[in-house]
Design a protein around this motif. Sequence first.
Motif, PDB file in Angstrom:
ATOM      1  N   GLY A   1       0.750  -1.331  -0.357  1.00 28.11           N
ATOM      2  CA  GLY A   1       0.220  -0.172   0.172  1.00 28.11           C
ATOM      3  C   GLY A   1       0.646   1.225   0.410  1.00 28.11           C
ATOM      4  N   PRO A   2      -0.001   2.476   0.169  1.00 27.19           N
ATOM      5  CA  PRO A   2      -1.168   2.181   0.565  1.00 27.19           C
ATOM      6  C   PRO A   2      -2.221   2.853  -0.469  1.00 27.19           C
ATOM      7  CG  PRO A   2      -0.437   4.382   0.585  1.00 27.19           C
ATOM      8  CD  PRO A   2       0.790   3.286   0.144  1.00 27.19           C
ATOM      9  N   LEU A   3      -3.390   1.971  -0.508  1.00 27.01           N
ATOM     10  CA  LEU A   3      -4.648   2.192  -1.094  1.00 27.01           C
ATOM     11  C   LEU A   3      -5.031   2.963  -0.808  1.00 27.01           C
ATOM     12  CD1 LEU A   3      -5.494  -0.228  -3.434  1.00 27.01           C
ATOM     13  CD2 LEU A   3      -6.967  -1.043  -2.116  1.00 27.01           C
ATOM     14  N   ASP A   4      -5.427   4.196  -2.091  1.00 28.84           N
ATOM     15  CA  ASP A   4      -6.022   5.293  -1.456  1.00 28.84           C
ATOM     16  C   ASP A   4      -6.720   5.613  -2.152  1.00 28.84           C
ATOM     17  OD1 ASP A   4      -6.134   8.060  -1.323  1.00 28.84           O
ATOM     18  OD2 ASP A   4      -4.969   8.130  -3.116  1.00 28.84           O
ATOM     19  N   VAL A   5      -7.691   4.940  -1.608  1.00 24.70           N
ATOM     20  CA  VAL A   5      -9.664   4.965  -1.781  1.00 24.70           C
ATOM     21  C   VAL A   5      -9.898   5.534  -0.716  1.00 24.70           C
ATOM     22  CG1 VAL A   5      -9.306   3.483  -3.280  1.00 24.70           C
ATOM     23  CG2 VAL A   5      -9.804   2.934  -0.914  1.00 24.70           C
ATOM     24  N   LYS A   6     -11.372   5.943  -0.464  1.00 25.31           N
ATOM     25  CA  LYS A   6     -11.678   6.774  -0.211  1.00 25.31           C
ATOM     26  C   LYS A   6     -13.270   6.143   0.614  1.00 25.31           C
ATOM     27  CE  LYS A   6      -9.408  10.373  -0.427  1.00 25.31           C
ATOM     28  NZ  LYS A   6      -7.789  10.279   0.141  1.00 25.31           N
ATOM     29  N   SER A   7     -13.014   4.948  -0.721  1.00 30.48           N
ATOM     30  CA  SER A   7     -14.659   4.142  -0.126  1.00 30.48           C
ATOM     31  C   SER A   7     -14.138   3.107  -0.702  1.00 30.48           C
ATOM     32  CB  SER A   7     -16.151   4.625  -0.829  1.00 30.48           C
ATOM     33  OG  SER A   7     -15.870   4.844  -1.822  1.00 30.48           O
ATOM     34  N   ASP A   8     -15.019   2.096  -0.271  1.00 27.04           N
ATOM     35  CA  ASP A   8     -15.197   0.097  -0.808  1.00 27.04           C
ATOM     36  C   ASP A   8     -15.952   0.389  -2.207  1.00 27.04           C
ATOM     37  OD1 ASP A   8     -13.907  -0.627   0.702  1.00 27.04           O
ATOM     38  OD2 ASP A   8     -15.547  -1.940   1.618  1.00 27.04           O
ATOM     39  N   SER A   9     -16.288   1.564  -3.370  1.00 29.93           N
ATOM     40  CA  SER A   9     -16.701   1.440  -4.188  1.00 29.93           C
ATOM     41  C   SER A   9     -15.914   1.342  -5.338  1.00 29.93           C
ATOM     42  CB  SER A   9     -17.662   2.664  -4.718  1.00 29.93           C
ATOM     43  OG  SER A   9     -16.540   3.402  -4.125  1.00 29.93           O
ATOM     44  N   PHE A  10     -14.563   1.193  -5.689  1.00 36.36           N
ATOM     45  CA  PHE A  10     -14.263   1.167  -6.423  1.00 36.36           C
ATOM     46  C   PHE A  10     -13.941  -0.528  -6.611  1.00 36.36           C
ATOM     47  CE2 PHE A  10     -10.941  -0.137  -3.029  1.00 36.36           C
ATOM     48  CZ  PHE A  10      -9.887  -0.591  -3.665  1.00 36.36           C
ATOM     49  N   LEU A  11     -13.972  -1.741  -6.063  1.00 37.31           N
ATOM     50  CA  LEU A  11     -13.796  -2.830  -5.648  1.00 37.31           C
ATOM     51  C   LEU A  11     -15.236  -3.769  -6.517  1.00 37.31           C
ATOM     52  CD1 LEU A  11     -14.284  -3.511  -1.667  1.00 37.31           C
ATOM     53  CD2 LEU A  11     -12.039  -3.608  -3.443  1.00 37.31           C
ATOM     54  N   GLU A  12     -15.813  -2.592  -7.234  1.00 41.15           N
ATOM     55  CA  GLU A  12     -17.065  -3.286  -8.602  1.00 41.15           C
ATOM     56  C   GLU A  12     -16.605  -2.582  -9.687  1.00 41.15           C
ATOM     57  OE1 GLU A  12     -19.203  -4.698  -7.034  1.00 41.15           O
ATOM     58  OE2 GLU A  12     -18.813  -4.399  -5.369  1.00 41.15           O
ATOM     59  N   SER A  13     -15.600  -2.235  -9.859  1.00 41.72           N
ATOM     60  CA  SER A  13     -15.090  -1.930 -10.838  1.00 41.72           C
ATOM     61  C   SER A  13     -14.367  -3.382 -11.308  1.00 41.72           C
ATOM     62  CB  SER A  13     -14.065  -0.931 -11.220  1.00 41.72           C
ATOM     63  OG  SER A  13     -12.718  -1.645 -10.896  1.00 41.72           O
ATOM     64  N   PRO A  14     -14.443  -3.569 -13.001  1.00 40.69           N
ATOM     65  CA  PRO A  14     -14.388  -5.189 -13.605  1.00 40.69           C
ATOM     66  C   PRO A  14     -12.523  -4.949 -13.302  1.00 40.69           C
ATOM     67  CG  PRO A  14     -15.667  -3.805 -15.291  1.00 40.69           C
ATOM     68  CD  PRO A  14     -15.511  -2.959 -14.047  1.00 40.69           C
ATOM     69  N   ASP A  15     -12.379  -4.128 -12.619  1.00 42.88           N
ATOM     70  CA  ASP A  15     -10.601  -4.657 -13.172  1.00 42.88           C
ATOM     71  C   ASP A  15      -9.792  -4.994 -11.841  1.00 42.88           C
ATOM     72  OD1 ASP A  15      -9.817  -4.138 -15.969  1.00 42.88           O
ATOM     73  OD2 ASP A  15      -9.028  -1.651 -15.362  1.00 42.88           O
ATOM     74  N   VAL A  16     -10.921  -4.506 -10.427  1.00 45.60           N
ATOM     75  CA  VAL A  16     -10.644  -4.876  -9.619  1.00 45.60           C
ATOM     76  C   VAL A  16     -10.901  -6.289  -9.715  1.00 45.60           C
ATOM     77  CG1 VAL A  16     -11.057  -4.716  -7.461  1.00 45.60           C
ATOM     78  CG2 VAL A  16     -10.397  -2.300  -8.964  1.00 45.60           C
ATOM     79  N   LYS A  17     -12.519  -6.416  -9.665  1.00 48.04           N
ATOM     80  CA  LYS A  17     -12.619  -7.312  -9.563  1.00 48.04           C
ATOM     81  C   LYS A  17     -11.759  -8.673  -9.645  1.00 48.04           C
ATOM     82  CE  LYS A  17     -17.628  -6.409  -9.277  1.00 48.04           C
ATOM     83  NZ  LYS A  17     -19.253  -6.031  -9.840  1.00 48.04           N
ATOM     84  N   TYR A  18     -11.505  -8.548 -10.675  1.00 51.33           N
ATOM     85  CA  TYR A  18     -10.485  -9.578 -11.937  1.00 51.33           C
ATOM     86  C   TYR A  18      -9.547  -9.822 -11.115  1.00 51.33           C
ATOM     87  CZ  TYR A  18      -8.194 -12.050 -14.835  1.00 51.33           C
ATOM     88  OH  TYR A  18      -7.153 -12.629 -15.480  1.00 51.33           O
ATOM     89  N   ALA A  19      -8.433  -8.463  -9.846  1.00 51.59           N
ATOM     90  CA  ALA A  19      -7.414  -9.196  -9.482  1.00 51.59           C
ATOM     91  C   ALA A  19      -7.521  -9.473  -8.551  1.00 51.59           C
ATOM     92  CB  ALA A  19      -6.957  -7.890  -9.127  1.00 51.59           C
ATOM     93  N   ARG A  20      -8.907  -9.189  -7.746  1.00 49.34           N
ATOM     94  CA  ARG A  20      -9.626  -9.428  -6.371  1.00 49.34           C
ATOM     95  C   ARG A  20      -9.647 -11.387  -6.447  1.00 49.34           C
ATOM     96  NH1 ARG A  20     -12.256  -7.213  -2.274  1.00 49.34           N
ATOM     97  NH2 ARG A  20     -13.275  -9.347  -2.023  1.00 49.34           N
ATOM     98  N   PHE A  21     -10.586 -11.864  -7.834  1.00 46.06           N
ATOM     99  CA  PHE A  21     -10.634 -13.262  -8.115  1.00 46.06           C
ATOM    100  C   PHE A  21      -9.425 -14.027  -8.124  1.00 46.06           C
ATOM    101  CE2 PHE A  21     -10.662 -16.561 -12.069  1.00 46.06           C
ATOM    102  CZ  PHE A  21     -12.318 -17.228 -10.673  1.00 46.06           C
ATOM    103  N   ILE A  22      -8.565 -13.351  -9.122  1.00 47.30           N
ATOM    104  CA  ILE A  22      -6.734 -13.766  -8.765  1.00 47.30           C
ATOM    105  C   ILE A  22      -5.818 -13.815  -7.354  1.00 47.30           C
ATOM    106  CG2 ILE A  22      -4.226 -13.787  -9.739  1.00 47.30           C
ATOM    107  CD1 ILE A  22      -5.541 -12.327 -12.603  1.00 47.30           C
ATOM    108  N   LEU A  23      -6.269 -13.256  -7.015  1.00 47.24           N
ATOM    109  CA  LEU A  23      -5.866 -12.906  -5.097  1.00 47.24           C
ATOM    110  C   LEU A  23      -6.244 -14.127  -4.666  1.00 47.24           C
ATOM    111  CD1 LEU A  23      -5.186  -9.487  -4.666  1.00 47.24           C
ATOM    112  CD2 LEU A  23      -3.248 -11.276  -4.931  1.00 47.24           C
ATOM    113  N   GLU A  24      -8.158 -14.346  -4.755  1.00 41.38           N
ATOM    114  CA  GLU A  24      -8.682 -15.183  -3.423  1.00 41.38           C
ATOM    115  C   GLU A  24      -8.188 -16.606  -4.150  1.00 41.38           C
ATOM    116  OE1 GLU A  24     -12.509 -13.581  -4.118  1.00 41.38           O
ATOM    117  OE2 GLU A  24     -12.167 -12.321  -2.673  1.00 41.38           O
ATOM    118  N   GLY A  25      -7.959 -16.760  -5.276  1.00 43.87           N
ATOM    119  CA  GLY A  25      -7.525 -18.100  -5.653  1.00 43.87           C
ATOM    120  C   GLY A  25      -5.902 -18.789  -5.616  1.00 43.87           C
TER     121      GLY A  25
END
Length: 125
Positions: free
Chosen positions: A77-101
């Motif tokens: 980090g730091p992960l420079d975000v003020k809210s979790d709304s960025f988690l809904e973007s397609p790129d972030v969803k893809y990254a989360r999918f990989i990281l969780e795997g």
Amino acid sequence: MTDHLKLTVPARDEFARTVRLTAAALASRLDMSLDDVSDVRIAVEEAYLLVLACATPGDPVTFDFTLAPGEFSVDVGPLDVKSDSFLESPDVKYARFILEGVCDSFELADVGGSRRVRLTKRASR
């Protein structure tokens, strides 16, 4: 014995290779299998790309590595975000999918007043 290392790089795409190779070298010290080291390499690069998605180019990105017997952990980090709304973007969803795997645990954590990506990978042997 537990080792703690810190690496800080500018928030720029060209440092992804440096981060990936550093993580792989550190994981290989833990007698992880080649598959586990590959998972660490992928996970750390994805975490870096996730941070880059909301970082100002050139700002410092810090990797706090913890190496314990059979376990590799890193806070990025730091992960420079003020809210979790960025988690809904397609790129972030893809990254989360990989990281969780590829990780045993993955979370967005508040550490020392900033949000960070926290990853843990345990040796499979």
